[in-house]
Enzyme design. Structure first.
Site, PDB file in Angstrom:
ATOM      1  N   ILE A 121      30.042 -33.889 -68.080  1.00 15.89           N
ATOM      2  CA  ILE A 121      28.903 -34.370 -67.296  1.00 15.89           C
ATOM      3  C   ILE A 121      28.061 -35.118 -68.332  1.00 15.89           C
ATOM      4  O   ILE A 121      27.402 -34.503 -69.164  1.00 15.89           O
ATOM      5  CB  ILE A 121      28.110 -33.224 -66.632  1.00 15.89           C
ATOM      6  CG1 ILE A 121      28.991 -32.474 -65.635  1.00 15.89           C
ATOM      7  CG2 ILE A 121      26.865 -33.784 -65.943  1.00 15.89           C
ATOM      8  CD1 ILE A 121      28.324 -31.280 -64.972  1.00 15.89           C
ATOM      9  N   PRO A 122      28.140 -36.447 -68.330  1.00 16.33           N
ATOM     10  CA  PRO A 122      27.706 -37.255 -69.468  1.00 16.33           C
ATOM     11  C   PRO A 122      26.194 -37.446 -69.631  1.00 16.33           C
ATOM     12  O   PRO A 122      25.668 -38.548 -69.488  1.00 16.33           O
ATOM     13  CB  PRO A 122      28.413 -38.589 -69.215  1.00 16.33           C
ATOM     14  CG  PRO A 122      28.503 -38.669 -67.727  1.00 16.33           C
ATOM     15  CD  PRO A 122      28.731 -37.249 -67.264  1.00 16.33           C
ATOM     16  N   CYS A 123      25.518 -36.396 -70.024  1.00 13.39           N
ATOM     17  CA  CYS A 123      24.077 -36.502 -70.265  1.00 13.39           C
ATOM     18  C   CYS A 123      23.768 -37.409 -71.453  1.00 13.39           C
ATOM     19  O   CYS A 123      22.651 -37.915 -71.571  1.00 13.39           O
ATOM     20  CB  CYS A 123      23.453 -35.116 -70.440  1.00 13.39           C
ATOM     21  SG  CYS A 123      24.276 -34.065 -71.635  1.00 13.39           S
ATOM     22  N   HIS A 124      24.769 -37.647 -72.316  1.00 12.29           N
ATOM     23  CA  HIS A 124      24.553 -38.544 -73.449  1.00 12.29           C
ATOM     24  C   HIS A 124      24.323 -39.988 -72.995  1.00 12.29           C
ATOM     25  O   HIS A 124      23.808 -40.793 -73.756  1.00 12.29           O
ATOM     26  CB  HIS A 124      25.731 -38.464 -74.442  1.00 12.29           C
ATOM     27  CG  HIS A 124      27.045 -38.862 -73.871  1.00 12.29           C
ATOM     28  ND1 HIS A 124      27.821 -37.993 -73.135  1.00 12.29           N
ATOM     29  CD2 HIS A 124      27.722 -40.035 -73.916  1.00 12.29           C
ATOM     30  CE1 HIS A 124      28.931 -38.613 -72.757  1.00 12.29           C
ATOM     31  NE2 HIS A 124      28.890 -39.858 -73.223  1.00 12.29           N
ATOM     32  N   ARG A 125      24.653 -40.303 -71.760  1.00 11.66           N
ATOM     33  CA  ARG A 125      24.470 -41.662 -71.232  1.00 11.66           C
ATOM     34  C   ARG A 125      23.078 -41.887 -70.658  1.00 11.66           C
ATOM     35  O   ARG A 125      22.804 -42.941 -70.090  1.00 11.66           O
ATOM     36  CB  ARG A 125      25.528 -41.958 -70.178  1.00 11.66           C
ATOM     37  CG  ARG A 125      26.931 -41.968 -70.745  1.00 11.66           C
ATOM     38  CD  ARG A 125      27.960 -42.303 -69.701  1.00 11.66           C
ATOM     39  NE  ARG A 125      29.293 -42.085 -70.241  1.00 11.66           N
ATOM     40  CZ  ARG A 125      30.321 -41.671 -69.528  1.00 11.66           C
ATOM     41  NH1 ARG A 125      30.185 -41.440 -68.227  1.00 11.66           N
ATOM     42  NH2 ARG A 125      31.493 -41.486 -70.106  1.00 11.66           N
TER      43      ARG A 125
END
Length: 156
Positions: A121-125
């Site tokens: 779940i790409p919270c880095h984006r």
């Protein structure tokens, strides 16, 4: 009683440990899980580990076929659903997501920090309005976030 399966794998951002319950990924943590094997009989963990391995080779994350079941509040789950819509090589700001959910950027930041399945779940984006990456709760913090964004072709 639910069965918790665990699997650890080595990656460029350190050892990651995946957790699954009833065939769904429920968490991803940095570090070697207590007695976590390097192989698993869990199809969900094996698939997630392969997708992460491919991601670190190509910079493209394909979560097709993964069942993700993060535990959180209704608001957090809405934020995580929005994050999953952000494709590799792209980003949104905390404000973009806040506007979509009729909320505030700080609340979105709090949901990002509470994400139990980072990378998948790409919270880095999710970045700041000023274009800076902002904080990251995994690995070495902001350095790890910058690494992941660069891996996907985004300058940080």
């Amino acid at each position: 009683m639910k069965k918790l399966d665990v699997l650890s794998l080595s990656t460029p951002v350190g050892t990651l440990t995946l957790f699954a319950e009833d065939g769904a990924i429920v968490a991803l943590d940095w570090g070697q899980g207590m007695d976590a094997p390097k192989k698993s009989s869990s199809a969900a963990l094996t698939l997630a580990a392969q997708k992460l391995t491919d991601y670190f080779k190509t910079g493209k994350l394909d979560t097709t076929g993964l069942k993700l079941a993060p535990s959180g509040t209704a608001f957090q789950k809405h934020v995580w659903q929005e994050m999953q819509k952000i494709k590799a090589g792209h980003h949104k700001t905390y404000g973009d997501i806040a506007a979509k959910l009729n909320s505030g950027p700080r609340a979105v930041g709090g949901a990002c920090a509470a994400n139990p399945i980072p990378i998948l779940i790409p919270c880095h984006r999710v970045i700041g309005a000023n274009g800076r990456p902002g904080n990251y709760s995994g690995g070495d913090g902001a350095e790890t976030k910058q690494f992941l964004l660069r891996l996907e072709g985004l300058a940080t």
